[in-house]
Write a protein that holds these residues in place. Structure first.
Motif, PDB file in Angstrom:
ATOM      1  N   HIS A   1       0.848  -1.200   0.000  1.00 53.56           N
ATOM      2  CA  HIS A   1       0.000   0.000   0.000  1.00 53.56           C
ATOM      3  C   HIS A   1       0.881   1.247   0.000  1.00 53.56           C
ATOM      4  O   HIS A   1       1.415   1.661   1.033  1.00 53.56           O
ATOM      5  CB  HIS A   1      -0.897  -0.006   1.252  1.00 53.56           C
TER       6      HIS A   1
ATOM      7  N   HIS B   1       1.801   5.274  -2.227  1.00 55.82           N
ATOM      8  CA  HIS B   1       1.267   6.379  -3.042  1.00 55.82           C
ATOM      9  C   HIS B   1       2.411   7.096  -3.758  1.00 55.82           C
ATOM     10  O   HIS B   1       2.745   8.230  -3.407  1.00 55.82           O
ATOM     11  CB  HIS B   1       0.525   7.382  -2.147  1.00 55.82           C
TER      12      HIS B   1
ATOM     13  N   HIS C   1      -9.539   2.254   0.875  1.00 53.84           N
ATOM     14  CA  HIS C   1      -9.048   2.907   2.093  1.00 53.84           C
ATOM     15  C   HIS C   1     -10.214   3.057   3.074  1.00 53.84           C
ATOM     16  O   HIS C   1     -11.295   3.512   2.686  1.00 53.84           O
ATOM     17  CB  HIS C   1      -8.565   4.327   1.794  1.00 53.84           C
TER      18      HIS C   1
ATOM     19  N   HIS D   1      -5.665   0.365   5.889  1.00 51.40           N
ATOM     20  CA  HIS D   1      -5.663   1.041   7.191  1.00 51.40           C
ATOM     21  C   HIS D   1      -6.614   0.340   8.152  1.00 51.40           C
ATOM     22  O   HIS D   1      -6.206  -0.151   9.183  1.00 51.40           O
ATOM     23  CB  HIS D   1      -5.989   2.529   7.071  1.00 51.40           C
TER      24      HIS D   1
ATOM     25  N   ASP E   1       2.295   3.490   2.924  1.00 45.08           N
ATOM     26  CA  ASP E   1       1.422   4.626   2.688  1.00 45.08           C
ATOM     27  C   ASP E   1       2.245   5.714   1.993  1.00 45.08           C
ATOM     28  O   ASP E   1       3.095   5.425   1.183  1.00 45.08           O
ATOM     29  CB  ASP E   1       0.776   5.099   3.989  1.00 45.08           C
TER      30      ASP E   1
HETATM   31 ZN   LIG Z   1      -3.154   5.186   1.472  1.00 47.69          ZN
END
Ligand SMILES: [Zn+2]
Length: 403
Positions: free
Chosen positions: A60, A62, A213, A245, A299
């Motif tokens: 996970h 970004h 998410h 999350h 993240d």
């Molecule tokens: Zn995220």
């Protein structure tokens, strides 16, 4: 003929052994000096007694949001989620370096630190169009196979509250994304069923997986998990849905956790945790005992949301161990299992479990046993991906250093 020979290495703390690699796989493991390359042209690595570890997966991340490789950004305080979202948009549109360049630099850091794969949540919204999707897809291609990257079309700004996003999510699936994302159908969109209709509708229409998410905690979060479970089973999407999350699992008492965890496992839903600062970390070991697949992610890395993160999944494994109170070697190795094997399974990679016949995807680190590597977080001396050396001492080898 071997394509690579690693001498004087240790596996699971035992050895030394020689590891012979052929056609991208571990072909033989033998006592030191027993294996001799049939061809003097075979590249040989002297591991110097170093430990072989499986390469890791970020389940996970970004990359489109990162400022990696660009000048330092000083962040201002943010009081609300809305503040954070707005600062994210402002930082992204102000970047002078392209998504492709920043993502590529971050992907290179991942590889150099021993990662073999990532699942990238990439923003899809009218403000960006499909630029971020295309940029990250290009960056992944730039890595020439050194890193397996999956792209989730991620509606950071909401689906229902940001008109045009639903159509862009569909278009993103033609532009490089292979998974449809969602975000707090309740907390962000205020329309649980509206957003999930879009997300599951696209998933079944295009035969793609789902990754949502879910920051919403407490009963509000649990209610959304239950609806995601219901829709997953109704669609027959078991093993194809992930919740990221999932802070609400941390808010459950023992009885609710057991019930919700069993339902999550029965629906084959994966949970992704990122072991973030002061955010709650789900009870990983208990969920694994209940049969839930849990994966580890970074993240954001050095983006508007946080100055932290570095693309080093061994470091992230350390943070998971730290935040979940790991103490024994078994605790520490369980964290490594989350980052290596559960993550690989999520992104469709064969397990790199260092056995004969397994993919030759490993790193060589200065540690006595895997548990110590989780604590020390050494920079890999070598990283091998599909049988070729792709990084050495923290820098890429096989891949062009610049675009
Ligand atoms: Zn995220």
């Amino acid at each position: 003929m071997a394509s690579l020979l690693v001498r004087n290495a240790r596996i699971h703390g035992a050895g030394p052994v020689d590891v012979e690699v052929r056609e991208g796989r571990i072909a033989a493991v033998s006592g030191s000096a027993a294996a001799v390359p049939a061809d003097p042209a075979t590249p040989v690595i002297d591991a110097g007694g170093g430990l072989l570890l499986p390469t890791l997966v970020d389940g996970h991340c970004h990359p489109d949001k990162t400022t990696w490789g660009t000048p330092w950004v000083s962040r201002t305080s943010a009081e609300t989620l809305e503040d954070l979202i707005l600062s994210d948009v402002a930082l992204q549109v102000s970047q002078e370096t392209s998504v492709r360049e920043r993502s590529r630099d971050l992907f290179a850091a991942y590889v150099a630190a021993g990662a073999r794969g990532v699942r990238a949540h990439v923003d899809v919204a009218p403000v960006y169009g499909l630029d971020n999707i295309r940029g990250v897809a290009d960056a992944a291609a730039d890595l020439d196979g050194a890193l397996h990257a999956e792209i989730v079309a991620f509606p950071q700004l909401g689906v229902m509250r940001t008109p045009g996003t639903a159509a862009l999510l569909r278009d993103a699936l033609d532009a490089g994304a292979t998974i449809v994302g969602g975000i707090d159908p309740g907390g962000i969109d205020g329309d649980l069923h509206g957003q999930l209709d879009v997300v599951f509708g696209l998933a079944t229409e295009r035969d793609v997986d789902v990754d949502i998410h879910l920051h919403d905690g407490g009963e509000h979060g649990v209610e959304q998990v239950r609806e995601i479970i219901r829709r997953t089973r109704a669609a027959g999407w078991e093993r194809r849905v992930t919740i990221g999350h999932a802070f609400c699992y941390s808010d459950c008492d023992d009885a609710l956790l057991a019930e919700l965890g069993e339902a999550t496992a029965a629906a084959g839903i994966t949970l992704a945790t990122c072991a973030l600062g002061d955010a709650p970390v789900m009870p990983v070991q208990r969920l694994r005992e209940l049969g839930v697949r849990v994966v580890l992610g970074s993240d954001g890395v050095r983006d508007a949301w946080s100055p932290f993160g570095n693309g080093d999944m061994l470091d992230r494994t350390h943070l998971l161990a730290w935040s979940t109170g790991a103490r024994t070697d078994a605790d520490l190795e369980a964290c490594l299992d989350v980052a290596a094997h559960a993550g690989a399974e999520l992104v469709g990679l064969e397990s790199a479990d260092l056995r004969v016949g397994s993919p030759a995807d490993f790193m060589i680190v200065a540690a006595e046993v895997p548990a110590q590597a989780v604590i020390d977080r050494p920079t890999p001396q070598y990283v091998v991906r599909a049988g070729r050396v792709v990084a050495r001492d923290g820098a890429l080898t096989a891949i062009p250093a610049t675009l």
